[in-house]
Scaffold this active site. Structure first.
Site, PDB file in Angstrom:
ATOM      1  N   GLY A 191       0.463  40.288 -36.621  1.00 40.29           N
ATOM      2  CA  GLY A 191       0.567  39.056 -35.840  1.00 40.29           C
ATOM      3  C   GLY A 191       1.162  37.936 -36.668  1.00 40.29           C
ATOM      4  O   GLY A 191       1.836  38.182 -37.674  1.00 40.29           O
ATOM      5  N   HIS A 242       9.723  39.578 -37.844  1.00 41.77           N
ATOM      6  CA  HIS A 242       9.131  40.584 -36.948  1.00 41.77           C
ATOM      7  C   HIS A 242      10.027  40.809 -35.730  1.00 41.77           C
ATOM      8  O   HIS A 242      10.221  41.942 -35.282  1.00 41.77           O
ATOM      9  CB  HIS A 242       7.763  40.118 -36.433  1.00 41.77           C
ATOM     10  CG  HIS A 242       6.733  39.907 -37.494  1.00 41.77           C
ATOM     11  ND1 HIS A 242       6.273  38.666 -37.852  1.00 41.77           N
ATOM     12  CD2 HIS A 242       6.064  40.799 -38.272  1.00 41.77           C
ATOM     13  CE1 HIS A 242       5.354  38.782 -38.790  1.00 41.77           C
ATOM     14  NE2 HIS A 242       5.207  40.069 -39.071  1.00 41.77           N
ATOM     15  N   GLY A 252      10.120  46.078 -42.305  1.00 40.88           N
ATOM     16  CA  GLY A 252      11.053  45.146 -42.937  1.00 40.88           C
ATOM     17  C   GLY A 252      11.266  45.504 -44.407  1.00 40.88           C
ATOM     18  O   GLY A 252      10.328  45.917 -45.103  1.00 40.88           O
ATOM     19  N   LYS A 255      11.683  43.398 -46.569  1.00 40.11           N
ATOM     20  CA  LYS A 255      11.004  42.334 -47.321  1.00 40.11           C
ATOM     21  C   LYS A 255       9.802  42.913 -48.106  1.00 40.11           C
ATOM     22  O   LYS A 255       9.577  42.566 -49.252  1.00 40.11           O
ATOM     23  CB  LYS A 255      10.562  41.257 -46.331  1.00 40.11           C
ATOM     24  CG  LYS A 255       9.318  40.503 -46.643  1.00 40.11           C
ATOM     25  CD  LYS A 255       9.603  39.263 -47.404  1.00 40.11           C
ATOM     26  CE  LYS A 255       8.425  38.351 -47.619  1.00 40.11           C
ATOM     27  NZ  LYS A 255       7.117  38.915 -47.496  1.00 40.11           N
ATOM     28  N   SER A 273       7.999  34.941 -43.907  1.00 44.30           N
ATOM     29  CA  SER A 273       6.702  35.577 -44.125  1.00 44.30           C
ATOM     30  C   SER A 273       5.657  34.743 -43.407  1.00 44.30           C
ATOM     31  O   SER A 273       5.758  33.506 -43.372  1.00 44.30           O
ATOM     32  CB  SER A 273       6.392  35.599 -45.629  1.00 44.30           C
ATOM     33  OG  SER A 273       5.009  35.811 -45.831  1.00 44.30           O
ATOM     34  N   ARG A 283       2.909  34.147 -44.488  1.00 39.40           N
ATOM     35  CA  ARG A 283       2.207  33.357 -45.510  1.00 39.40           C
ATOM     36  C   ARG A 283       2.966  32.079 -45.875  1.00 39.40           C
ATOM     37  O   ARG A 283       2.400  31.209 -46.536  1.00 39.40           O
ATOM     38  CB  ARG A 283       1.948  34.197 -46.757  1.00 39.40           C
ATOM     39  CG  ARG A 283       0.905  35.286 -46.503  1.00 39.40           C
ATOM     40  CD  ARG A 283       0.471  35.995 -47.765  1.00 39.40           C
ATOM     41  NE  ARG A 283      -0.702  36.806 -47.527  1.00 39.40           N
ATOM     42  CZ  ARG A 283      -0.687  38.124 -47.282  1.00 39.40           C
ATOM     43  NH1 ARG A 283       0.452  38.781 -47.240  1.00 39.40           N
ATOM     44  NH2 ARG A 283      -1.814  38.781 -47.074  1.00 39.40           N
TER      45      ARG A 283
END
Ligand code: PAF
Length: 291
Positions: A38, A44, A154, A156, A192, A194
């Protein structure tokens, strides 16, 4: 393949999802799966769009998996906003959202784990021991519940991608793992969930991550062959951010993640840096010119 945006149907029980998908699978539809925690962003959505393009039915899971967070990590404060996530997913045309509860994923008595091997040993594991065990376990469970033909991850999270690829190969899972490029903010910062933790000042400082790996790519393109010199240059750029603390900065083999002694072919720059306490990771393929 269907491309019309649809409102996703949300289910929290795996048996509901399985019975819904069984019919589709029988009728020959391909299932694309994007596992997420989420707090969705463009990174995403790029995975979802790839799944939408390549598969008949698209399933996205939203589950903040407790077993991949270590003690003292950000599990409790990890951003959760199902409503905002659903709005984004409706816009890109997802068919099913699987949002299981902890009881669904880890019912009482749950006691079997996937322990990834060598590929999971270095880098992230040194700072987040047990992280990949939690990731591999939940991803295997999700794969069993969804039964996808293709699953999207991803680049990443580069080490995670290799851990999942290894697991799929080792367990003969009939799933194609599709890697999608890192999506970046206009100033280069890798997207991200975060990033939302960064204060405006730390968000500004966070640019050093992408700056340092793009600089490394330029150095390799113009003839630098020494991993030590590349890492030193990366560290120097990161040190320009006054609140940056490097967990690791490395130049490694892109398949094994072992450090290389010289750049004789494509290598991967890997970074984990804490900026004002917010831990960010990034990576980039560095490719020497051929010939
Ligand atoms: O990359 C993530 O968001 C998570 O590690 C994943 C793959 C959804 C497993 O919880």
């Amino acid at each position: 393949m269907s491309s019309e945006p649809t409102s996703p149907r949300v289910v929290s029980r795996s048996h509901e999802l399985q019975s819904a998908l069984k019919g589709l699978r029988r009728s020959g539809q391909t299932i694309g799966f994007v596992p997420t925690m989420g707090a969705l962003h463009e990174g995403h959505l790029s995975l979802v769009r790839a799944a939408r393009r390549e598969c008949d039915t698209v399933v996205v899971s939203i589950y903040v998996n407790p077993t991949q967070f270590g003690r003292g990590e950000d599990f409790d404060r990890y951003p959760r906003n199902l409503e905002a996530d659903m709005r984004l997913l409706s816009d890109v045309g997802v068919d099913w959202v699987f949002a299981p509860t902890d009881a669904e994923m880890y019912p009482e008595g749950f006691d079997t784990w996937v322990q990834p091997g060598r590929i999971a040993e270095r880098w992230e594991n040194e700072f987040r021991p047990g992280h990949f065990r939690g990731v591999a376990t939940v991803v295997l469970k999700l794969f069993c519940m969804v039964g996808p033909d293709r699953a999207y991850f991803g680049e990443k999270d580069y080490q995670q991608l290799l851990v999942i690829r290894r697991m799929v190969e080792d367990f003969n899972l009939p799933i194609t793992i599709c890697a999608c490029p890192t999506v970046r903010e206009p100033d280069g910062l890798a997207m991200s969930s975060r990033n939302a933790y960064l204060s405006p000042e730390h968000r500004r400082q966070a640019r050093v991550l992408s700056q340092s790996i793009f600089d490394a790519a330029e150095r390799v393109a113009s003839g630098e062959r020494s991993p030590d010199n590349l890492v030193a240059a990366m560290r120097k750029i990161i040190a320009e951010a006054s609140d940056a603390v490097i967990d690791y900065a490395a130049v490694v083999d892109p398949n094994t993640l072992e450090p290389v002694s010289a750049v004789t072919g494509p290598v991967q720059a890997l970074l984990a840096v804490r900026i004002g306490g917010v831990r960010l990771i990034d990576n980039l393929r560095l490719t020497p010119p051929s010939g």
